[in-house]
Design an enzyme around this catalytic site. Structure first.
Site, PDB file in Angstrom:
ATOM      1  N   CYS A 182     107.258  18.199  80.235  1.00  0.00           N
ATOM      2  CA  CYS A 182     108.235  17.591  79.023  1.00  0.00           C
ATOM      3  C   CYS A 182     107.920  16.907  77.720  1.00  0.00           C
ATOM      4  O   CYS A 182     106.668  15.759  78.361  1.00  0.00           O
ATOM      5  CB  CYS A 182     109.228  17.867  79.308  1.00  0.00           C
ATOM      6  SG  CYS A 182     109.052  16.347  80.519  1.00  0.00           S
ATOM      7  N   HIS A 192     113.095   7.545  83.758  1.00  0.00           N
ATOM      8  CA  HIS A 192     113.945   7.948  84.441  1.00  0.00           C
ATOM      9  C   HIS A 192     115.595   6.956  84.193  1.00  0.00           C
ATOM     10  O   HIS A 192     116.140   7.051  84.368  1.00  0.00           O
ATOM     11  CB  HIS A 192     114.553   8.147  85.862  1.00  0.00           C
ATOM     12  CG  HIS A 192     113.625   8.730  86.799  1.00  0.00           C
ATOM     13  ND1 HIS A 192     111.918   8.498  86.868  1.00  0.00           N
ATOM     14  CD2 HIS A 192     113.076  10.012  86.788  1.00  0.00           C
ATOM     15  CE1 HIS A 192     111.321   9.272  87.384  1.00  0.00           C
ATOM     16  NE2 HIS A 192     111.535  10.570  86.958  1.00  0.00           N
ATOM     17  N   CYS A 205     112.871   8.574  79.040  1.00  0.00           N
ATOM     18  CA  CYS A 205     112.857   9.282  78.369  1.00  0.00           C
ATOM     19  C   CYS A 205     114.022   8.919  76.429  1.00  0.00           C
ATOM     20  O   CYS A 205     114.872   8.404  77.456  1.00  0.00           O
ATOM     21  CB  CYS A 205     112.979  10.730  78.755  1.00  0.00           C
ATOM     22  SG  CYS A 205     113.106  12.136  77.512  1.00  0.00           S
ATOM     23  N   HIS A 258     119.837   9.183  92.398  1.00  0.00           N
ATOM     24  CA  HIS A 258     118.490   9.839  92.000  1.00  0.00           C
ATOM     25  C   HIS A 258     118.251   9.004  90.865  1.00  0.00           C
ATOM     26  O   HIS A 258     119.842   7.545  90.161  1.00  0.00           O
ATOM     27  CB  HIS A 258     118.945  10.850  90.921  1.00  0.00           C
ATOM     28  CG  HIS A 258     117.878  11.413  90.108  1.00  0.00           C
ATOM     29  ND1 HIS A 258     117.938  11.009  89.425  1.00  0.00           N
ATOM     30  CD2 HIS A 258     117.175  11.991  90.723  1.00  0.00           C
ATOM     31  CE1 HIS A 258     116.465  11.422  88.763  1.00  0.00           C
ATOM     32  NE2 HIS A 258     116.179  12.596  89.237  1.00  0.00           N
ATOM     33  N   GLU A 287     117.996   7.920  87.976  1.00  0.00           N
ATOM     34  CA  GLU A 287     118.711   8.228  86.590  1.00  0.00           C
ATOM     35  C   GLU A 287     119.658   7.915  86.783  1.00  0.00           C
ATOM     36  O   GLU A 287     120.683   7.620  86.085  1.00  0.00           O
ATOM     37  CB  GLU A 287     117.919   9.284  86.024  1.00  0.00           C
ATOM     38  CG  GLU A 287     118.712   9.730  84.784  1.00  0.00           C
ATOM     39  CD  GLU A 287     118.546  11.552  83.708  1.00  0.00           C
ATOM     40  OE1 GLU A 287     117.661  11.635  84.305  1.00  0.00           O
ATOM     41  OE2 GLU A 287     120.129  11.993  83.227  1.00  0.00           O
ATOM     42  N   CYS A 345     118.527  17.842  79.067  1.00  0.00           N
ATOM     43  CA  CYS A 345     117.882  18.036  78.622  1.00  0.00           C
ATOM     44  C   CYS A 345     117.471  19.523  78.372  1.00  0.00           C
ATOM     45  O   CYS A 345     117.420  20.507  78.869  1.00  0.00           O
ATOM     46  CB  CYS A 345     116.328  16.995  78.423  1.00  0.00           C
ATOM     47  SG  CYS A 345     115.248  17.490  79.984  1.00  0.00           S
ATOM     48  N   SER A 355     111.262  15.412  92.395  1.00  0.00           N
ATOM     49  CA  SER A 355     111.676  16.016  91.007  1.00  0.00           C
ATOM     50  C   SER A 355     112.780  16.810  91.195  1.00  0.00           C
ATOM     51  O   SER A 355     112.639  18.117  91.452  1.00  0.00           O
ATOM     52  CB  SER A 355     110.474  16.651  90.574  1.00  0.00           C
ATOM     53  OG  SER A 355     110.749  17.313  89.840  1.00  0.00           O
ATOM     54  N   SER A 371     107.312  17.589  85.781  1.00  0.00           N
ATOM     55  CA  SER A 371     106.451  16.296  86.261  1.00  0.00           C
ATOM     56  C   SER A 371     105.131  16.557  86.415  1.00  0.00           C
ATOM     57  O   SER A 371     104.615  15.474  86.855  1.00  0.00           O
ATOM     58  CB  SER A 371     107.458  15.324  87.129  1.00  0.00           C
ATOM     59  OG  SER A 371     107.694  15.933  88.135  1.00  0.00           O
TER      60      SER A 371
HETATM   61 FE1  SF4 Z   1     112.768  13.451  79.193  1.00  0.00          FE
HETATM   62 FE2  SF4 Z   1     114.115  15.842  80.591  1.00  0.00          FE
HETATM   63 FE3  SF4 Z   1     111.254  15.449  80.284  1.00  0.00          FE
HETATM   64 FE4  SF4 Z   1     113.615  13.846  82.034  1.00  0.00          FE
HETATM   65  S1  SF4 Z   1     113.103  16.797  82.060  1.00  0.00           S
HETATM   66  S2  SF4 Z   1     111.392  13.078  81.003  1.00  0.00           S
HETATM   67  S3  SF4 Z   1     115.030  13.890  80.141  1.00  0.00           S
HETATM   68  S4  SF4 Z   1     112.560  15.734  78.155  1.00  0.00           S
END
Ligand code: SF4
Length: 325
Positions: free
Chosen positions: A26, A88, A110, A138, A140, A208, A236, A281
């Site tokens: 992403c 994160h 992000c 987690h 995040e 997201c 992940s 990821s």
């Molecule tokens: Fe950003 Fe979503 Fe990618 Fe996480 S999964 S890095 S929140 S775009």
């Protein structure tokens, strides 16, 4: 006289692969990985990275070879060094620790995680109690929670709702981790709203675009595939959710694998159609490896199944646009 084809019924379907689009990296992961590479180029190794920059073994190993050093805690970074914070996000206390150690920091959080942090700060300032829907432990969630720990309560799924107590039911808002299952989160929100009718929702989705798009795509694959393979690492969150979503959508089987070597030949028994996708990821080189592995076993007809177009990109962290040394 009957012809051989009439006698044997319809011709067997040929083996094929349905390849999800979008899948894989992403915009936030792309930015974070590029940020490490740029920092190595700009300042030379080592560049310390607090936690895995993104949750993928292959990416972390590749960056290690280029000179990145991954650490769990800020106090493992030698004073005066450069440290990067992962995609994160981190709690404000981590920025303070870094300043106390005289570290130069690059924040690769992000922007969509930063958006949730800002919402937490704003609602806390306005006196709200915040219910943060997310997975306990987690990274995040730890980072977002740290923005307003006194006013935040973690809700780790619908089963947590029954025993939940809050300080003030009239001033209550929910926020969430960015990489959850959309359906399960809505189930949790529904349970929360039933218990707390005045619960406020955030102005826009916290889950997201990349997480949502990858879940929609894997649901589509689940309509036709006998087996779903999701390429991604076990830590992940969005990759793990994709396996769950595929099974909930009716896929007979779904597995998460780091790479082609982790696939079990037995999974292919009686399988005609394989659905293939990857977490946010996981780099495409790993998906290419799985495609080749499948082709060697007769699944050489690959068809792309597109459910959304993605064109989002994020600028590099601003710290990389000035000299930190
Ligand atoms: Fe950003 Fe979503 Fe990618 Fe996480 S999964 S890095 S929140 S775009």
């Amino acid at each position: 006289m009957t012809t051989p084809s009439a006698a044997s019924g319809p011709a067997p379907r040929s083996r094929r692969v349905l390849l999800a689009s979008p899948r894989g990296w992403c915009a936030g992961v792309d930015r974070a990985v590029l940020a490490v590479e740029k920092a190595l180029e700009q300042y030379g190794p080592p560049i310390y990275v607090r936690h895995e920059i993104v949750h993928n073994k292959y990416v972390v190993q590749t960056l290690k070879k280029k000179g990145a050093i991954f650490v769990d805690r800020t106090d493992e970074v030698p004073e005066g060094s450069i440290v990067m914070f992962s995609a994160h996000g981190v709690a404000p206390a981590v920025h303070v620790e870094a300043a106390e150690r005289n570290l130069a920091t690059i924040d690769a959080t992000c922007p969509l995680v930063t958006k949730v942090h800002k919402e937490a700060v704003r609602y806390a300032r306005e006196g709200y109690s915040i219910l943060l829907i997310g997975h306990d432990g987690h990274e995040e969630v730890i980072g977002t929670f740290g923005e307003a720990p006194e006013q935040m309560t973690l809700v780790d799924g619908p089963e947590d709702v029954a025993n939940l107590t809050v300080r003030d039911e009239s001033k209550l808002v929910w926020l969430s981790q960015t990489t959850l299952s959309v359906d399960e989160t809505m189930e949790t929100v529904h349970a929360l709203k039933t218990k707390f009718p005045n619960l406020l929702s955030p102005p826009s989705d916290d889950i997201c675009y990349a997480t949502q798009n990858r879940q929609t795509a894997v649901k589509k694959l689940a309509e036709d595939a006998d087996l779903i393979i999701v390429v991604g690492s076990k830590n992940s969150s969005n990759s793990v959710r994709m396996v769950e979503v595929a099974l909930e959508a009716g896929a007979p089987a779904a597995h998460l694998v780091d790479n082609a070597e982790k696939i079990d030949d037995a999974w292919l028994e009686d399988v005609t159609t394989v659905g293939l996708t990857s977490g946010a990821s996981a780099p495409d080189v790993l998906v290419d490896g799985v495609l080749q592995w499948l082709a060697e076993r007769g699944y050489d007809d690959a068809e792309i199944v597109t459910t959304a177009d993605e064109s989002i990109t994020f600028a590099l962290p601003h710290e990389l646009r000035r000299n930190l040394r």
